[in-house]
Scaffold this active site. Sequence first.
Site, PDB file in Angstrom:
ATOM      1  N   CYS A 123       1.734   8.658  -0.266  1.00 34.99           N
ATOM      2  CA  CYS A 123       0.623   9.372  -0.876  1.00 34.99           C
ATOM      3  C   CYS A 123       0.183   8.574  -2.093  1.00 34.99           C
ATOM      4  O   CYS A 123       1.007   8.267  -2.960  1.00 34.99           O
ATOM      5  CB  CYS A 123       1.039  10.784  -1.283  1.00 34.99           C
ATOM      6  SG  CYS A 123      -0.274  11.726  -2.077  1.00 34.99           S
ATOM      7  N   CYS A 124      -1.088   8.245  -2.150  1.00 31.47           N
ATOM      8  CA  CYS A 124      -1.618   7.478  -3.279  1.00 31.47           C
ATOM      9  C   CYS A 124      -0.835   6.182  -3.485  1.00 31.47           C
ATOM     10  O   CYS A 124      -0.611   5.738  -4.609  1.00 31.47           O
ATOM     11  CB  CYS A 124      -1.595   8.311  -4.560  1.00 31.47           C
ATOM     12  SG  CYS A 124      -2.495   9.851  -4.409  1.00 31.47           S
ATOM     13  N   GLY A 125      -0.362   5.605  -2.390  1.00 30.25           N
ATOM     14  CA  GLY A 125       0.343   4.333  -2.482  1.00 30.25           C
ATOM     15  C   GLY A 125       1.792   4.448  -2.871  1.00 30.25           C
ATOM     16  O   GLY A 125       2.483   3.450  -2.989  1.00 30.25           O
ATOM     17  N   LYS A 126       2.292   5.667  -3.082  1.00 25.48           N
ATOM     18  CA  LYS A 126       3.680   5.851  -3.507  1.00 25.48           C
ATOM     19  C   LYS A 126       4.469   6.516  -2.388  1.00 25.48           C
ATOM     20  O   LYS A 126       4.032   7.504  -1.809  1.00 25.48           O
ATOM     21  CB  LYS A 126       3.735   6.709  -4.772  1.00 25.48           C
ATOM     22  CG  LYS A 126       3.004   6.064  -5.955  1.00 25.48           C
ATOM     23  CD  LYS A 126       2.953   7.012  -7.113  1.00 25.48           C
ATOM     24  CE  LYS A 126       2.162   6.414  -8.267  1.00 25.48           C
ATOM     25  NZ  LYS A 126       2.024   7.332  -9.389  1.00 25.48           N
TER      26      LYS A 126
END
Length: 278
Positions: free
Chosen positions: A109-112
Site C-alpha cells: 500500500c503506497c509503496g510500503k
Amino acid sequence: MRNVDEKVIRKQTITKYMDGKLEEKVDEIAVEFPFTIHVNGEEFATMVCTPSHLDELLLGFLASEGIIRSKDDIQDFHIDEGKGLCYVTLHHAAPVSQHEAGKRFIGSCCGKSRQFYYQVDVKTAKTSYSRVILSPKECIRMMRELQDSSTLFKGTGGVHNAALFLGKDMIVARSDIGRHNALDKLLGHCLIHHIPVRDGVVAFSGRISSEVLLKAAKIGVGIILSKSAPTNLAIELADDLNITAIGFIRGGGFNIYSHPERVKVTSIKECAKFESNK
C-alpha cells in the site's frame, strides 16, 4: 479506602521478605478470568482477562476481529459471568472464521509492504487522518494521568492500563491483565457510546508491540503514548498507518518514533524545558 471491585482482586496470604526478615501479610492479587465467546451458536474464542467491563471487552474484541462494525450488528448477547461464557447472536453470518483470521496477508500500500498484517487486520486497521496536535507538556501529562487513574494497578501491580483522551481530556480508562484486552475495552466503550475517535489519543502502560499498534489503529486514533519502548515492526506499521508513536515518556522527556509533526512546542519556555530534558 480504595474503591476496587472485589471481582477483580483476591486477598492472598503471602510471605514477604524485607530488611532481613520473613513475615506473613495479606496481599491483593489480580484475578485471571477465562472468558469464552460463542458467536451464532459456535465457539469463537477463549481469552483470559480481568472480569470487569465484559460488555466493552466483548464488543471491542469482536470489532477488532472483524466480526462486527458497530453494536448494531449484534442482535442479542448474554454474558454468564458465573461460568465465564458469552453467547452472541448476530444479524448476519460471522464474516471471519478462526482459520481466516489467522492467515497472513502479503501485499502493498503506497509503496510500503504490509506483509505482517493478517487478513483481519487489513480489514479493520485504519489509516489515521487525525488532525490532533499535542505539546510535549500534554504528552507527559496524559501519561501521568493514565498512571494515576488505575487503583487496580496500584493494589496489585498485575495489570496493564489504557486510556482514551479526546480534546486533551481523559474520556475513559480501563485495566486488564491482558494488554490487548485493555485496548479492546476502550474500543468497546467507544462503540457502545458512539464516541468519535479520529482525533483521539491512546495512552498505554506497556511496550508498543506491532499488535498493540494495530489495536490503536483499529480504535482509530492518530497518536499512541507509552512509558515503554516500541518494537521495530510497530514503528514500521505506525509509519504506514500514519500514526504517531511516542515511547519512553518518563520524567520530562520522550521519544517520537513516527510522524513527529503531531507534536509541537507551543512556547519558547516549553521548548527550552523540553530540550534540556532530552
